[in-house]
Enzyme design. Structure first.
Site, PDB file in Angstrom:
ATOM      1  N   GLU A  91      -1.587  -6.180   8.055  1.00 47.33           N
ATOM      2  CA  GLU A  91      -0.224  -5.908   8.506  1.00 47.33           C
ATOM      3  C   GLU A  91       0.057  -6.690   9.788  1.00 47.33           C
ATOM      4  O   GLU A  91      -0.868  -7.160  10.475  1.00 47.33           O
ATOM      5  CB  GLU A  91      -0.063  -4.397   8.729  1.00 47.33           C
ATOM      6  CG  GLU A  91       1.279  -3.932   9.274  1.00 47.33           C
ATOM      7  CD  GLU A  91       2.455  -4.325   8.403  1.00 47.33           C
ATOM      8  OE1 GLU A  91       2.793  -5.529   8.377  1.00 47.33           O
ATOM      9  OE2 GLU A  91       3.050  -3.438   7.764  1.00 47.33           O
ATOM     10  N   ARG A  94      -6.172   1.365   4.046  1.00 50.95           N
ATOM     11  CA  ARG A  94      -5.034   1.793   3.234  1.00 50.95           C
ATOM     12  C   ARG A  94      -4.694   0.775   2.155  1.00 50.95           C
ATOM     13  O   ARG A  94      -4.269   1.148   1.051  1.00 50.95           O
ATOM     14  CB  ARG A  94      -3.824   2.084   4.123  1.00 50.95           C
ATOM     15  CG  ARG A  94      -3.318   0.926   4.986  1.00 50.95           C
ATOM     16  CD  ARG A  94      -2.369   1.458   6.042  1.00 50.95           C
ATOM     17  NE  ARG A  94      -1.714   0.436   6.850  1.00 50.95           N
ATOM     18  CZ  ARG A  94      -2.234  -0.082   7.958  1.00 50.95           C
ATOM     19  NH1 ARG A  94      -3.434   0.295   8.371  1.00 50.95           N
ATOM     20  NH2 ARG A  94      -1.552  -0.984   8.661  1.00 50.95           N
ATOM     21  N   HIS A 126       0.818  -1.209   0.000  1.00 53.44           N
ATOM     22  CA  HIS A 126       0.000   0.000   0.000  1.00 53.44           C
ATOM     23  C   HIS A 126       0.852   1.259   0.000  1.00 53.44           C
ATOM     24  O   HIS A 126       1.993   1.281   0.454  1.00 53.44           O
ATOM     25  CB  HIS A 126      -0.964   0.011   1.184  1.00 53.44           C
ATOM     26  CG  HIS A 126      -0.308   0.199   2.524  1.00 53.44           C
ATOM     27  ND1 HIS A 126       0.159   1.412   2.973  1.00 53.44           N
ATOM     28  CD2 HIS A 126      -0.049  -0.698   3.515  1.00 53.44           C
ATOM     29  CE1 HIS A 126       0.674   1.271   4.184  1.00 53.44           C
ATOM     30  NE2 HIS A 126       0.567   0.001   4.533  1.00 53.44           N
ATOM     31  N   HIS A 172       0.379  -5.332   2.821  1.00 55.87           N
ATOM     32  CA  HIS A 172       1.222  -4.561   3.734  1.00 55.87           C
ATOM     33  C   HIS A 172       2.655  -5.097   3.723  1.00 55.87           C
ATOM     34  O   HIS A 172       2.905  -6.230   3.294  1.00 55.87           O
ATOM     35  CB  HIS A 172       0.644  -4.634   5.139  1.00 55.87           C
ATOM     36  CG  HIS A 172      -0.812  -4.249   5.192  1.00 55.87           C
ATOM     37  ND1 HIS A 172      -1.231  -2.983   5.516  1.00 55.87           N
ATOM     38  CD2 HIS A 172      -1.935  -4.967   4.932  1.00 55.87           C
ATOM     39  CE1 HIS A 172      -2.554  -2.935   5.461  1.00 55.87           C
ATOM     40  NE2 HIS A 172      -3.002  -4.120   5.111  1.00 55.87           N
TER      41      HIS A 172
END
Length: 237
Positions: free
Chosen positions: A87, A60, A9, A179
């Site tokens: 993440e 995100r 991202h 991520h």
């Protein structure tokens, strides 16, 4: 030939503020939006036709996927969101400023938490501001309260093997927008990177990593579509 695109991202608001983000759902900055769109333009320029897309349940990464698909002219492809592509969970460090944390605990300790393969940060306290157990995105799931890269990989692996890998073995071209650490886990699986080496693998934001695979999902070739922002590719263990 099975083809996989890994896309980290774009810059998030907490990236800009130098805070440990983990599972906190922050949005992209304008720079992050531009990085995501640029990734999609690079995919389009490379002539890659995507069959299916995957992302986490964090804004995100989701918006990075949408912006990249839009810029590549492929908003119509099926997409799947799953928390197992989130993440790494930063535990008790979540929300803290990285510089302030280093002052409090010492640079060496923070480096161990951030960069060791199997040493997680202290666990996140239950009932606090960043307790994710009440978030309906995770209903019915057994959630971690902290993660190392190793336990992040342990979380990603079953999803990779059960959901993503079968579509690659069927010859599809997949885009995974996620991520730094969940993508690092996938890279470790694909390239069989050693434990002590994977922590040094950096995946730049918004720069698609295009990986061509054999039918057994062994990498044949791998390259970043923006060569000017490429990082060294991993080597097998």
């Amino acid at each position: 030939m099975p083809t996989l695109i890994l896309l980290r991202h774009g810059q998030s608001r907490w990236n800009l503020e130098n805070r440990f983000t983990g599972w906190v759902d922050v949005d992209l900055t304008p720079q992050g939006e531009a990085e995501a769109a640029k990734g999609g333009e690079l995919i389009k320029a490379a002539g890659v036709q995507i069959d299916r897309a995957y992302t986490s349940v964090l804004t995100r990464a989701i918006r990075t996927l949408w912006l990249a698909l839009g810029a590549s002219g492929q908003t119509f492809v099926p997409e799947v969101k799953d928390w197992r592509l989130n993440e790494r969970h930063y535990g008790g460090l979540t929300g803290l400023n990285k510089a302030d944390t280093a002052e409090k605990y010492g640079d060496e300790q923070v480096k161990i938490w951030r960069r060791s393969y199997d040493t997680p940060p202290p666990p996140l306290a239950h009932g606090g501001e960043f307790d994710f157990s009440k978030d309906r995105r995770y209903a019915g799931a057994v959630l971690p309260d902290t993660e190392s890269l190793k336990t992040t990989l342990d979380r990603v692996r079953p999803y990779w093997e059960g959901e993503i890998a079968p579509h690659l073995k069927a010859g599809e071209t997949l885009l995974v927008a996620a991520h730094g650490n969940s993508l690092r886990a996938i890279v470790k699986l694909l390239f069989d990177v050693a434990d002590d080496a994977i922590v040094g693998v950096e995946i730049p934001t918004g720069n698609p990593l295009l990986i061509e695979l054999t039918d057994q999902l062994k990498p044949v070739s791998a390259r970043y579509l923006d060569e000017s922002r490429a990082q060294p590719l991993p080597t097998a263990a």
